[in-house]
Structures are given as structure tokens and as C-alpha cells.
Design a protein around this motif. Structure first.
Motif, mmCIF file in Angstrom:
data_model
loop_
_atom_site.group_PDB
_atom_site.id
_atom_site.type_symbol
_atom_site.label_atom_id
_atom_site.label_comp_id
_atom_site.label_asym_id
_atom_site.label_seq_id
_atom_site.Cartn_x
_atom_site.Cartn_y
_atom_site.Cartn_z
ATOM 1 N N SER A 67 -11.349 -6.575 -6.943
ATOM 2 C CA SER A 67 -11.550 -5.306 -6.256
ATOM 3 C C SER A 67 -10.564 -5.228 -5.094
ATOM 4 O O SER A 67 -10.906 -5.463 -3.948
ATOM 5 N N GLY A 68 -9.316 -4.938 -5.422
ATOM 6 C CA GLY A 68 -8.300 -4.889 -4.396
ATOM 7 C C GLY A 68 -7.219 -3.902 -4.745
ATOM 8 O O GLY A 68 -7.135 -3.408 -5.867
ATOM 9 N N TYR A 69 -6.385 -3.624 -3.763
ATOM 10 C CA TYR A 69 -5.361 -2.615 -3.963
ATOM 11 C C TYR A 69 -4.219 -2.802 -2.974
ATOM 12 O O TYR A 69 -4.342 -3.514 -1.985
ATOM 13 N N LEU A 70 -3.124 -2.147 -3.269
ATOM 14 C CA LEU A 70 -2.005 -2.023 -2.339
ATOM 15 C C LEU A 70 -2.240 -0.738 -1.562
ATOM 16 O O LEU A 70 -2.510 0.308 -2.170
ATOM 17 N N SER A 71 -2.167 -0.810 -0.255
ATOM 18 C CA SER A 71 -2.431 0.391 0.536
ATOM 19 C C SER A 71 -1.308 0.655 1.514
ATOM 20 O O SER A 71 -0.725 -0.263 2.080
ATOM 21 N N ALA A 72 -1.023 1.929 1.667
ATOM 22 C CA ALA A 72 -0.095 2.410 2.695
ATOM 23 C C ALA A 72 -0.885 3.419 3.522
ATOM 24 O O ALA A 72 -1.464 4.351 2.969
ATOM 25 N N LEU A 73 -0.943 3.199 4.813
ATOM 26 C CA LEU A 73 -1.696 4.081 5.697
ATOM 27 C C LEU A 73 -0.842 4.520 6.872
ATOM 28 O O LEU A 73 -0.042 3.743 7.393
ATOM 29 N N ASN A 74 -1.040 5.764 7.272
ATOM 30 C CA ASN A 74 -0.370 6.315 8.443
ATOM 31 C C ASN A 74 -1.461 6.761 9.415
ATOM 32 O O ASN A 74 -2.208 7.687 9.133
#
Length: 140
Positions: A67-74
Motif C-alpha cells: 500500500s504505497g505510492y510515489l507522490s508529488a505535492l505542492n
């Protein structure tokens, strides 16, 4: 150095959803799904605490079997001394880990050329069909 502490609210369904899946792979597989969101950042743990900023998010389920992911957040500041400034983070997030560390890869305004890291941890999940995830963030 600036140290920030705030709470990040993800709502996955219902009329107040802040994140949606825009690409769903065929079958029962979540690998390859992509989500986008505009999440809420607050001063405190309570959903009634002061809104201080928003976070635009792009997530990709890119980890097989976890249960994981690559995330990009601003993270965009909308009040206070950082109003109009933002910083961006990028990294892997496994929801099963007690702490999630991701890198700060840049920023604007008062955070121009920002570098550093964030530590976050899941502090609340409703686990219902209108799932609420609340993360506590520290940014350095």
C-alpha cells in the motif's frame, strides 16, 4: 532554517472528496492507478482547526504488492507570513511505515530554492467508505 508543523487532510470519497483517482487499471489491480487532489492543511488535528494552506497532489500507485505510492505535492500557503509562497516535495510513501520521509525539492516566494525533508505519519484513518486520512507533517 525553517521548521513547519501542520496537519494534512485527505478525503477519498463523498461530497467533500479532496482526491480522486483519474486512471484505474483493469481488474482488481491498483498498480498503475493515478490520483490527483487538492488537500487541506490545518493548524491542528481537528477538522475544525484553522485552514492555513492547501496541497496539490499527484500520486501514482507504483509499488507492487504494498500500500504505497510515489507522490508529488505542492504545499501552497494562503495565510500568514508565508502567504503566496510554496514548497514542493517528492518521494515514496508507504502507508504501512510508522514515518514517511520525503525530500523537499524546491519552492517559490519565501521558499525559493528550498531544500530539506519532510517527516509525516498517519495519525487518523476512518476506514469507512468516506475515508479520511490525517497526517501530521514536519518540514525542515
Amino acid at each position: 532554517m525553517t521548521h513547519l508543523h501542520f496537519y494534512f487532510y485527505d478525503y477519498y470519497s463523498g461530497s467533500n472528496a479532496t482526491i480522486v483517482t483519474v486512471i484505474s487499471p483493469p481488474g482488481n489491480n491498483t498498480f498503475g492507478s493515478i490520483g490527483v487532489g487538492e488537500n487541506i492543511l490545518r493548524v491542528g488535528r481537528e477538522s475544525s482547526s484553522e485552514l492555513i494552506r492547501k496541497a496539490q497532489e499527484l500520486t501514482v500507485q507504483g509499488i507492487l504488492g504494498e500500500s504505497g505510492y510515489l507522490s508529488a505535492l505542492n504545499f501552497v500557503f494562503t495565510v500568514g507570513k508565508y502567504n503566496g509562497s510554496s514548497f514542493s516535495i517528492l518521494g515514496r510513501a508507504l502507508l504501512t511505515e510508522p514515518r514517511i520521509e520525503r525530500g523537499i525539492v524546491g519552492g517559490t516566494g519565501k521558499f525559493r530554492m528550498a531544500r530539506g525533508y519532510t517527516n509525516s505519519r498517519l495519525i487518523r484513518s476512518t476506514g469507512t467508505t468516506q475515508m479520511e486520512l490525517v497526517f501530521e507533517y514536519d518540514a525542515y
